[in-house]
Design an enzyme around this catalytic site. Structure first.
Site, PDB file in Angstrom:
ATOM      1  CG  HIS A  18      50.953  49.131 -12.140  1.00 39.30           C
ATOM      2  ND1 HIS A  18      51.930  48.432 -11.469  1.00 39.30           N
ATOM      3  CD2 HIS A  18      50.778  50.285 -11.472  1.00 39.30           C
ATOM      4  CE1 HIS A  18      52.329  49.135 -10.423  1.00 39.30           C
ATOM      5  NE2 HIS A  18      51.655  50.267 -10.405  1.00 39.30           N
ATOM      6  CG  HIS A  32      49.949  54.578 -11.628  1.00 34.84           C
ATOM      7  ND1 HIS A  32      48.776  53.918 -11.315  1.00 34.84           N
ATOM      8  CD2 HIS A  32      50.875  54.154 -10.750  1.00 34.84           C
ATOM      9  CE1 HIS A  32      48.996  53.130 -10.275  1.00 34.84           C
ATOM     10  NE2 HIS A  32      50.268  53.253  -9.925  1.00 34.84           N
TER      11      HIS A  32
END
Length: 165
Positions: free
Chosen positions: A68, A84
């Site tokens: 992620h 992120h």
């Protein structure tokens, strides 16, 4: 004698959007660590497409195990960036994410780094807003300015960074 006519060089870096969507100030990210700038200076993007691309030529410094997030180092400046995807999305344990890079890879601007399924992330109850953070700005930059509004990956500038001379 001619010092006043000498051109002063300002090293300014423009960082292109790594995602297509809506760029917003970090203060709007629903996570205090990002919103308050504890992770570094930057911007956030609410993506409309599930594809994160390299905004510059660089090297992959780190890929989070759950895919992620990724960190890149810009070759020309040494600036390091964290991308992120979503907030608290580590809880998905990689579901909905496909990484196309590994630590140490050289990447070119526009290259796909991570593909992600926006619907999977939203269905799990996580915000998809994606912070774009300059993690070492305090060491290398005197100013980091974010640009908000609609952005297209690889095309629109989202950050202007003035480097220390």
């Amino acid at each position: 004698m001619f010092e006043r006519w000498k051109k002063k060089t300002v090293n300014k870096v423009e960082v292109k959007a790594p995602l297509t969507g809506q760029a917003v100030p970090l203060s709007q990210v629903p996570d205090e660590a990002f919103a308050a700038g504890h992770m570094g200076k930057g911007i956030a993007i609410e993506p409309s497409e599930g594809r994160l691309v390299a905004p510059f030529d660089g090297t992959v410094a780190h890929v989070i195990k759950t895919k992620h997030a990724v960190m890149l180092e810009e070759k020309a400046t040494g600036l390091q960036y964290l991308f992120h995807i979503g907030i608290n999305t580590v809880g998905l344990k990689g579901e909905g994410y496909t990484s196309h890079v590994s630590i140490g890879d050289s990447v070119k601007a526009g290259q796909t780094l991570i593909e992600f399924d926006i619907d999977t992330i939203k269905a799990a109850g996580y915000p998809i807003v994606t912070p774009v953070i300059v993690t070492n700005a305090d060491e290398l930059a005197s100013d980091v300015e974010g640009h908000t509004g609609s952005v297209t990956a690889g095309s629109d500038s989202v950050l202007s960074i003035t480097l220390n001379s």
